[in-house]
Design an enzyme around this catalytic site. Structure first.
Site, PDB file in Angstrom:
ATOM      1  N   ARG A 235      20.082 -10.402 -18.633  1.00 15.01           N
ATOM      2  CA  ARG A 235      19.676 -11.770 -18.306  1.00 15.01           C
ATOM      3  C   ARG A 235      20.507 -12.234 -17.102  1.00 15.01           C
ATOM      4  NH1 ARG A 235      15.748 -10.959 -20.724  1.00 15.01           N
ATOM      5  NH2 ARG A 235      14.812 -12.134 -22.458  1.00 15.01           N
ATOM      6  N   GLU A 264      16.061 -17.645 -12.294  1.00 13.35           N
ATOM      7  CA  GLU A 264      14.760 -16.996 -12.227  1.00 13.35           C
ATOM      8  C   GLU A 264      13.614 -18.003 -12.330  1.00 13.35           C
ATOM      9  OE1 GLU A 264      15.232 -13.317 -14.442  1.00 13.35           O
ATOM     10  OE2 GLU A 264      13.137 -13.497 -14.993  1.00 13.35           O
ATOM     11  N   HIS A 282      12.032  -8.833 -12.599  1.00 15.31           N
ATOM     12  CA  HIS A 282      12.096  -8.770 -14.071  1.00 15.31           C
ATOM     13  C   HIS A 282      11.021  -7.817 -14.642  1.00 15.31           C
ATOM     14  CE1 HIS A 282      13.594 -11.222 -17.771  1.00 15.31           C
ATOM     15  NE2 HIS A 282      13.315  -9.979 -18.112  1.00 15.31           N
TER      16      HIS A 282
HETATM   17  C1  GLV Z   1      12.856  -8.897 -21.518  1.00 16.91           C
HETATM   18  O1  GLV Z   1      13.614  -9.307 -20.696  1.00 16.91           O
HETATM   19  C2  GLV Z   1      13.037  -9.087 -22.919  1.00 16.91           C
HETATM   20  O2  GLV Z   1      14.006  -9.716 -23.358  1.00 16.91           O
HETATM   21  O3  GLV Z   1      12.186  -8.600 -23.677  1.00 16.91           O
END
Ligand code: GLV
Length: 325
Positions: A235, A264, A282
């Site tokens: 993250r 983000e 991402h």
């Molecule tokens: C993706 O970032 C997730 O947490 O599934």
């Protein structure tokens, strides 16, 4: 008897929609849906994406809610304590995206150390180039040390890939992993500073919590080797992005590869213009198979709870624990 209403906040694969349809009436209702308030007011279940915020305001608007099924393994978009205080189950999708995310992290390690993004940009730019012995030299990974922060499923899966590429593995985690896994990977548990100071590549695989917010700050970056690379597929806010920008500009570390960002989808302009950083939008779990599996996992949780059973992959209330995995 009326079927329960299941609100899905955005597009999910049909495989998930099909499972949801066995348990109730399903509507897709994103944040800008004019009928959203009505729908939430009647919703028994909501299937959320990682870009949705589930907070007191949403829970107030959805008084009949029994479950929030997040289509992600991470859940820092959800106020878990608020949900549990109201008796609302929260679920995530662990396991099914482990391989996809570990593959991406390994790819980013190679992209950063071998300057693959930079090379691709050069060819696309149309600038003249010719092969030479000294052109765009990176560093090999063989014999280097990978430091994994957060040795859960994804961290462990990355370690397996890294060992196959000839890296050695150290890790930092709230608790020691099974002896059998440590032995298989020849992996050593280190405290955070030792890991940062001795790793050639540091890869983040911990959840984003109060305890891990800005875990990689200026001081952490200064502890890393000047030749080191940072990889983040976890993250964005685990890394203090302003500190990372300064560290890359000042040569505190050699490079970074980021699939996630602090604000983000905004990306710091200095990162966009830096050749020392690889940037992806991402994509950690972005394979057809994985997204199908994530959607059906979320949907099966909804079915279980609406049938009066226990959720299959619950996110438990926070215990005030401050570890990294
Ligand atoms: C993706 O970032 C997730 O947490 O599934």
């Amino acid at each position: 008897m009326a079927r329960p209403l299941i609100v899905v906040t955005g597009w999910i694969p049909q495989a998930g929609m099909d499972v949801l349809a066995t348990a109730g009436d399903v509507v897709v209702s994103p944040a800008d849906d004019p009928q959203r308030a009505d729908r939430l007011s009647a919703a028994a279940a909501i299937v959320t994406l990682l870009t949705d915020r589930v907070d007191h305001a949403l829970l107030d608007a959805a008084p009949s809610l029994q479950i929030v099924a997040n289509v992600a393994v991470g859940h820092d978009n959800i106020d878990i304590a608020a949900c549990h205080a109201r008796g609302v189950h929260v679920t995530n999708t662990p396991g099914v995206l482990t391989d996809a995310t570990a593959d991406l992290a390994m790819g980013l390690i190679l992209m950063s150390t071998r300057r693959l993004g930079e090379g691709e940009r050069l060819v696309r730019s149309g600038e003249p180039w010719a092969w030479s012995m000294s052109m765009m030299l990176g560093t090999g990974v063989q014999g280097r040390r990978l430091g994994i922060i957060g040795m859960g499923g994804i961290g462990t899966a990355l370690a397996r890939r890294a060992r196959a590429f000839g890296l050695s593995v150290v890790y930092h985690n709230r608790r020691r992993v099974d002896r059998a896994v440590e032995d298989e990977l020849a992996a050593e548990l280190l405290d955070l500073d030792d890991l940062l100071a001795t790793s050639d590549i540091v890869s983040l695989h911990c959840p984003h919590t109060d305890a891990t917010h800005h875990l990689i700050d200026r001081s952490a970056l200064e502890t890393m080797k000047r030749s080191a690379h940072l990889v983040n597929t976890a993250r964005g806010p685990i890394v203090d992005e302003a500190a990372l920008v300064a560290a890359l500009a000042g040569g505190t570390i050699a490079g970074a590869a980021l699939d996630v960002f602090e604000h983000e989808p905004d990306v710091h302009p200095a990162l966009r213009s830096s050749d020392r950083v690889v940037l992806l939008p991402h994509l950690g779990s972005a394979t057809v198979e994985t997204r199908d599996a994530m959607a059906t996992t979320a949907a099966r949780n909804v079915v279980a709870v609406l049938d009066g059973g226990a959720p299959l992959t619950p996110v438990l209330p926070p215990k005030g624990d401050v570890g990294v995995s």
